[in-house]
Design a protein around this motif. Sequence first.
Motif, PDB file in Angstrom:
ATOM      1  N   GLN B 196       1.047  -1.266  -0.057  1.00  0.00           N
ATOM      2  CA  GLN B 196      -0.123   0.046  -0.026  1.00  0.00           C
ATOM      3  C   GLN B 196       0.956   1.306   0.059  1.00  0.00           C
ATOM      4  O   GLN B 196       2.026   1.353   0.617  1.00  0.00           O
ATOM      5  CB  GLN B 196      -1.034   0.090   1.302  1.00  0.00           C
ATOM      6  N   GLU B 197       0.433   2.198  -0.536  1.00  0.00           N
ATOM      7  CA  GLU B 197       1.043   3.656  -0.576  1.00  0.00           C
ATOM      8  C   GLU B 197       0.806   3.912   1.060  1.00  0.00           C
ATOM      9  O   GLU B 197      -0.044   3.791   1.682  1.00  0.00           O
ATOM     10  CB  GLU B 197       0.159   4.539  -1.181  1.00  0.00           C
ATOM     11  N   ILE B 198       2.112   4.591   1.492  1.00  0.00           N
ATOM     12  CA  ILE B 198       1.949   4.918   2.995  1.00  0.00           C
ATOM     13  C   ILE B 198       1.372   6.341   3.318  1.00  0.00           C
ATOM     14  O   ILE B 198       2.057   7.323   2.407  1.00  0.00           O
ATOM     15  CB  ILE B 198       3.173   4.663   3.459  1.00  0.00           C
ATOM     16  N   ASN B 199       0.580   6.410   3.882  1.00  0.00           N
ATOM     17  CA  ASN B 199      -0.025   7.974   3.944  1.00  0.00           C
ATOM     18  C   ASN B 199       0.917   8.857   4.911  1.00  0.00           C
ATOM     19  O   ASN B 199       1.234   8.544   6.116  1.00  0.00           O
ATOM     20  CB  ASN B 199      -1.431   7.684   4.756  1.00  0.00           C
ATOM     21  N   ALA B 200       1.384   9.746   4.281  1.00  0.00           N
ATOM     22  CA  ALA B 200       2.586  10.623   4.771  1.00  0.00           C
ATOM     23  C   ALA B 200       1.746  11.398   6.086  1.00  0.00           C
ATOM     24  O   ALA B 200       2.734  11.772   6.869  1.00  0.00           O
ATOM     25  CB  ALA B 200       3.014  11.691   3.882  1.00  0.00           C
ATOM     26  N   ARG B 201       0.582  11.604   6.317  1.00  0.00           N
ATOM     27  CA  ARG B 201      -0.071  12.268   7.427  1.00  0.00           C
ATOM     28  C   ARG B 201      -0.239  11.325   8.718  1.00  0.00           C
ATOM     29  O   ARG B 201      -0.391  11.890   9.753  1.00  0.00           O
ATOM     30  CB  ARG B 201      -1.262  12.816   6.981  1.00  0.00           C
ATOM     31  N   LEU B 202       0.353  10.053   8.363  1.00  0.00           N
ATOM     32  CA  LEU B 202       0.215   9.179   9.595  1.00  0.00           C
ATOM     33  C   LEU B 202       1.186   9.709  10.527  1.00  0.00           C
ATOM     34  O   LEU B 202       2.205  10.279  10.692  1.00  0.00           O
ATOM     35  CB  LEU B 202       0.667   7.721   9.433  1.00  0.00           C
ATOM     36  N   LEU B 203       0.769   9.319  11.863  1.00  0.00           N
ATOM     37  CA  LEU B 203       1.607   9.898  13.279  1.00  0.00           C
ATOM     38  C   LEU B 203       2.758   9.106  13.623  1.00  0.00           C
ATOM     39  O   LEU B 203       3.353   9.444  14.398  1.00  0.00           O
ATOM     40  CB  LEU B 203       0.683  10.225  14.368  1.00  0.00           C
ATOM     41  N   ILE B 204       2.940   7.829  12.931  1.00  0.00           N
ATOM     42  CA  ILE B 204       3.829   6.908  13.501  1.00  0.00           C
ATOM     43  C   ILE B 204       5.176   6.772  12.742  1.00  0.00           C
ATOM     44  O   ILE B 204       5.649   5.749  12.396  1.00  0.00           O
ATOM     45  CB  ILE B 204       2.995   5.519  13.557  1.00  0.00           C
ATOM     46  N   ALA B 205       5.814   8.012  12.310  1.00  0.00           N
ATOM     47  CA  ALA B 205       6.897   8.398  11.782  1.00  0.00           C
ATOM     48  C   ALA B 205       7.227   7.245  10.366  1.00  0.00           C
ATOM     49  O   ALA B 205       8.033   6.562  10.796  1.00  0.00           O
ATOM     50  CB  ALA B 205       7.879   8.009  12.856  1.00  0.00           C
ATOM     51  N   PRO B 206       6.565   7.273   9.432  1.00  0.00           N
ATOM     52  CA  PRO B 206       6.552   6.339   8.388  1.00  0.00           C
ATOM     53  C   PRO B 206       8.069   6.109   7.845  1.00  0.00           C
ATOM     54  O   PRO B 206       8.349   5.200   7.490  1.00  0.00           O
ATOM     55  CB  PRO B 206       5.471   6.831   7.322  1.00  0.00           C
ATOM     56  N   GLU B 207       8.612   7.634   7.910  1.00  0.00           N
ATOM     57  CA  GLU B 207      10.044   7.443   7.062  1.00  0.00           C
ATOM     58  C   GLU B 207      11.123   7.221   8.237  1.00  0.00           C
ATOM     59  O   GLU B 207      12.201   6.933   7.893  1.00  0.00           O
ATOM     60  CB  GLU B 207      10.334   8.767   6.574  1.00  0.00           C
ATOM     61  N   LYS B 208      10.808   6.811   9.256  1.00  0.00           N
ATOM     62  CA  LYS B 208      11.750   6.545  10.313  1.00  0.00           C
ATOM     63  C   LYS B 208      12.295   5.111  10.026  1.00  0.00           C
ATOM     64  O   LYS B 208      11.339   4.175  10.074  1.00  0.00           O
ATOM     65  CB  LYS B 208      11.363   6.835  11.820  1.00  0.00           C
ATOM     66  N   GLU B 209      13.553   4.830  10.262  1.00  0.00           N
ATOM     67  CA  GLU B 209      14.301   3.395  10.433  1.00  0.00           C
ATOM     68  C   GLU B 209      14.237   3.095  11.948  1.00  0.00           C
ATOM     69  O   GLU B 209      15.044   3.691  12.560  1.00  0.00           O
ATOM     70  CB  GLU B 209      15.579   3.515   9.735  1.00  0.00           C
ATOM     71  N   THR B 210      13.260   2.127  12.257  1.00  0.00           N
ATOM     72  CA  THR B 210      13.124   1.851  13.484  1.00  0.00           C
ATOM     73  C   THR B 210      12.345   0.303  13.775  1.00  0.00           C
ATOM     74  O   THR B 210      12.423  -0.515  12.748  1.00  0.00           O
ATOM     75  CB  THR B 210      12.018   2.670  14.382  1.00  0.00           C
ATOM     76  N   GLN B 211      12.512   0.064  14.906  1.00  0.00           N
ATOM     77  CA  GLN B 211      11.702  -1.576  15.195  1.00  0.00           C
ATOM     78  C   GLN B 211      10.326  -1.443  14.627  1.00  0.00           C
ATOM     79  O   GLN B 211       9.600  -0.614  14.936  1.00  0.00           O
ATOM     80  CB  GLN B 211      11.897  -1.870  16.436  1.00  0.00           C
ATOM     81  N   ARG B 212       9.904  -2.401  13.692  1.00  0.00           N
ATOM     82  CA  ARG B 212       8.576  -2.606  13.221  1.00  0.00           C
ATOM     83  C   ARG B 212       7.977  -4.030  13.814  1.00  0.00           C
ATOM     84  O   ARG B 212       8.900  -4.901  13.912  1.00  0.00           O
ATOM     85  CB  ARG B 212       8.528  -2.462  11.780  1.00  0.00           C
ATOM     86  N   MET B 213       6.649  -3.835  14.031  1.00  0.00           N
ATOM     87  CA  MET B 213       6.121  -5.225  14.416  1.00  0.00           C
ATOM     88  C   MET B 213       4.643  -5.217  13.412  1.00  0.00           C
ATOM     89  O   MET B 213       4.024  -4.614  13.123  1.00  0.00           O
ATOM     90  CB  MET B 213       5.533  -5.093  15.648  1.00  0.00           C
ATOM     91  N   VAL B 214       4.659  -6.581  12.619  1.00  0.00           N
ATOM     92  CA  VAL B 214       3.660  -6.660  11.669  1.00  0.00           C
ATOM     93  C   VAL B 214       2.938  -7.801  12.031  1.00  0.00           C
ATOM     94  O   VAL B 214       3.493  -8.866  12.300  1.00  0.00           O
ATOM     95  CB  VAL B 214       4.359  -6.745  10.230  1.00  0.00           C
ATOM     96  N   LEU B 215       1.790  -7.732  11.720  1.00  0.00           N
ATOM     97  CA  LEU B 215       0.712  -9.033  11.827  1.00  0.00           C
ATOM     98  C   LEU B 215       0.285  -9.182  10.588  1.00  0.00           C
ATOM     99  O   LEU B 215      -0.256  -8.449   9.892  1.00  0.00           O
ATOM    100  CB  LEU B 215      -0.304  -8.951  12.725  1.00  0.00           C
ATOM    101  N   ALA B 216       0.332 -10.442   9.809  1.00  0.00           N
ATOM    102  CA  ALA B 216      -0.152 -10.594   8.537  1.00  0.00           C
ATOM    103  C   ALA B 216      -0.917 -12.142   8.392  1.00  0.00           C
ATOM    104  O   ALA B 216      -0.451 -12.661   9.006  1.00  0.00           O
ATOM    105  CB  ALA B 216       1.029 -10.589   7.546  1.00  0.00           C
TER     106      ALA B 216
END
Lengths: 317, 298
Positions: B196-216
């Motif tokens: 998906q296109e990442i919504n730039a207005r999101l508050l969770i720092a989309p461009e930040k290189e950080t720890q991520r957790m994904v459920l799929a």
Amino acid sequence: MAEPAVIGSLLGLDIYGYGMITAASVLCGCLLCVWLAHARLKNAMVGLRLALYAVPLCLLFARLGYCLVRAPFIAVDYVPDFWIQFRLGGYSLAGGSLGLMLAVWVLASLTKRPFAPLMDLALPCAMVALAGLRWAEAFTLNGVGAYVDNEAFWWFPMAVQNTYGEFVLPVFFWEGLTALVIAAVLLARHFPRPGDQALTGTLLLGLTQVFWESLRADDYLRFGFVRVNQLWGVALVCFVIALWLSRRAKPRRHAVATIAAVALCIAGMVGIMFGLDKLPIPNEALYALLGLILILMGVLGLRLREPDRKGGTRRCA
Amino acid sequence: MKFVWRVLLLLVMVALLTVLCPDATPLPGAYAETEALAPLSLDADAPVPDAAAYLPDNAGYADDSLSVSISTMREFDTDIMVAKITVKDASQLRTAMAAKFGSTQDIPGAKLAKRVNAVFAINGDYFNFDSTGYVLRQGTLYRDNPREDSDVLLIDDQGDFHAVVNATSEKIAAVQGTIVNALSFGPALVVDGQAQEINARLLIAPEKETQRMVLAQTGPLSYLCVATEGPENPGSRGLTLKETAQLMVELGAVTAYNLDGGSSSTMVLNNAKINALSTHKVRPICDIVYFATLCGTR
């Protein structure tokens, strides 16, 4: 530790263990207030009136404080009339403290008595009541801290069992003990200047609150990651230091140095709270550092309380 | 006489405290909990997993009802932990809260996983952090206040994922099926197998290189949980959301949803945290998504 349980009823309303201990501890605080008023002012009626104003105002403001902090959640998560349903619980220390100050102010205004001696009267009593309020948390799931995984410490007061049988730190006990020790210190020591007893108690409460609150891992009030009681503790400390600083006769640079030291200490505390979550330093070391900073702030504050060696104080409270 | 009356008044006020102060924090009745959406047997305790079913070296778990396979990989200069999970029944995919709804209490994910007999668990969406979000857990709707411009993940009673992009209450209500759990963090990274296109207005720092957790979800009753390390872990830079979405497509996700990352990122197997151990810090969390067995001791 257990879910709050009904242990009886009064006028058809449920009575909880927390409520019983709360009432008992507030009664102790009120009795102490009347006795202190009799001993210090030769007028027990003043103590009685103070108690009469303080009990409802503390209750009201403690509730108001809770509701203000949780307002965004109350709007979406709580029953519609939660604000007025005191029986559902939800109180804050900060609000209760403001209620106490308001009660003292009201009494001072009505009786044309100075505010400071009445605060001196109120604070030890409030600390006695607070001790009981903290210990009352034994009847709830609150007032606990981190998990105690080391079996060697599975004994009270190092650990208590929660409803899941897990051992957790009983912060409520240590907070209650701290309040009682502060009350004892205030009552045992002589404070020649009016207001200093209350300010000393406030300083000690603020400093210790910052520490104990950092250990809580319960349903504590917070703004995001910021703990409300820690903010309140820091605010109390700053208020006391600012007041004592304002009456010092020492030169301006001394005041600037003190303010800088306090600011540094606060920055250090913020850094430590951040570090507890993020920094690769053991939390035990960070808590020890936090304790040292708080002791430093305490010493700094208490030194300001003493009269200047040269020139004396500029003015009294 | 005045003194006596005042004493009596004070005693009445103090006595009233016994009924006005049930707790420093609100009792469960303080929260406007709505009725369960469907009569699901979701509140029963999960069976205690058989210790012998855990694979050596934290490699996973296997019994007749549940398979968890843990592996590690390295991409985007980052260590990544991947858990592939297959369940026999949709009810094995569950959620749990650290305390009653409305509480601000957080606890270590491993402690919460142990309480509910989870075989494998990850952190949820940290719903108690603010008052927004669509909070539906184990069939009970607690809050219907979707955050503006955010995506919500709905999990139905068949164990299927529905990502509602730019969620509103109306959009969520329009989703077919019986929804059992909902997660409100986001964004949706993969929908129908497409990044998906990442919504730039999101508050969770989309461009930040950080720890991520994904459920799929990768297929019927098949899931992926992915934990990436971040700059707090030596040797890892962390992933942006765009990179995370790309990774999830590569791993075969049909629907992938971003959960609370950073220090909250928690992956638990056999009652112990297994991801990002180099930080030596465990941030307490308020909820978990977990997988339970049907074969353990009841």
